[in-house]
Write an enzyme that holds these catalytic residues in place. Structure first.
Site, short mmCIF file in Angstrom:
data_model
loop_
_atom_site.label_atom_id
_atom_site.label_comp_id
_atom_site.label_asym_id
_atom_site.label_seq_id
_atom_site.Cartn_x
_atom_site.Cartn_y
_atom_site.Cartn_z
N CYS A 1 6.19 26.37 -29.88
CA CYS A 1 6.34 26.60 -28.45
C CYS A 1 6.52 25.26 -27.75
O CYS A 1 5.89 24.28 -28.12
CB CYS A 1 5.08 27.26 -27.88
SG CYS A 1 4.71 28.86 -28.58
N THR A 2 7.36 25.25 -26.73
CA THR A 2 7.49 24.05 -25.91
C THR A 2 6.24 23.90 -25.04
O THR A 2 5.73 22.80 -24.86
CB THR A 2 8.75 24.14 -25.02
OG1 THR A 2 9.87 24.32 -25.87
CG2 THR A 2 8.93 22.90 -24.21
#
Length: 147
Positions: free
Chosen positions: A60-61
């Site tokens: 995930c960013t």
């Protein structure tokens, strides 16, 4: 152990149907994004001492932490993100999967993503993050069944 409001519905299929119905009330995606943000605010408190690298969801960013508890009969997930939209995505996934048996988790395809149009309206990085979240949940269910 943290308390969880999930499951809200008796089955994962019922949860997916309820999500589809709720999102059907909104006419456009700006309203749906606002609803996602509102859902994210409903996530229960996530203890600060759980916000460790061991509980960090990679892929995930945004920063996302997730903890799975329980056994094959009932798996409960706790998760939070630093992003309000991602928190909404987490809320939806937990609504479908948390508080369910490992068998039900593995038998449930996340159809709500397509039914409400999320697949078309998420950025590639958010789609990757959602895929990582769902993979974590499935993996935890497989481990609970001895896999």
């Amino acid at each position: 152990m943290n308390t969880s409001p999930f499951p809200l519905e008796p089955t994962a299929a019922d949860a997916q149907a309820a999500i589809a119905d709720e999102f059907g009330f909104f006419g456009d995606w700006s309203e749906r994004y606002q609803y996602l943000i509102d859902l994210g605010h409903k996530l229960p408190e996530f203890p600060e001492d759980w916000k460790t690298d061991a509980h960090r969801l990679h892929g995930c960013t945004s920063l996302v932490w997730i903890v799975g508890e329980g056994d094959a009969d009932k798996l409960t997930f706790h998760s939070i993100s630093d992003s309000v939209i991602v928190s909404g995505l987490i809320y939806l996934a937990l609504r479908v999967y948390s508080g369910r048996s490992a068998q039900e988790i593995l038998a449930t395809t996340p159809d709500y993503i397509t039914h409400i149009g999320l697949a078309k309206h998420l950025s590639p990085t958010r789609s990757n993050g959602l895929a990582a979240l769902l993979a974590f949940i499935r993996n935890r269910a497989e481990l609970a069944l001895g896999g």
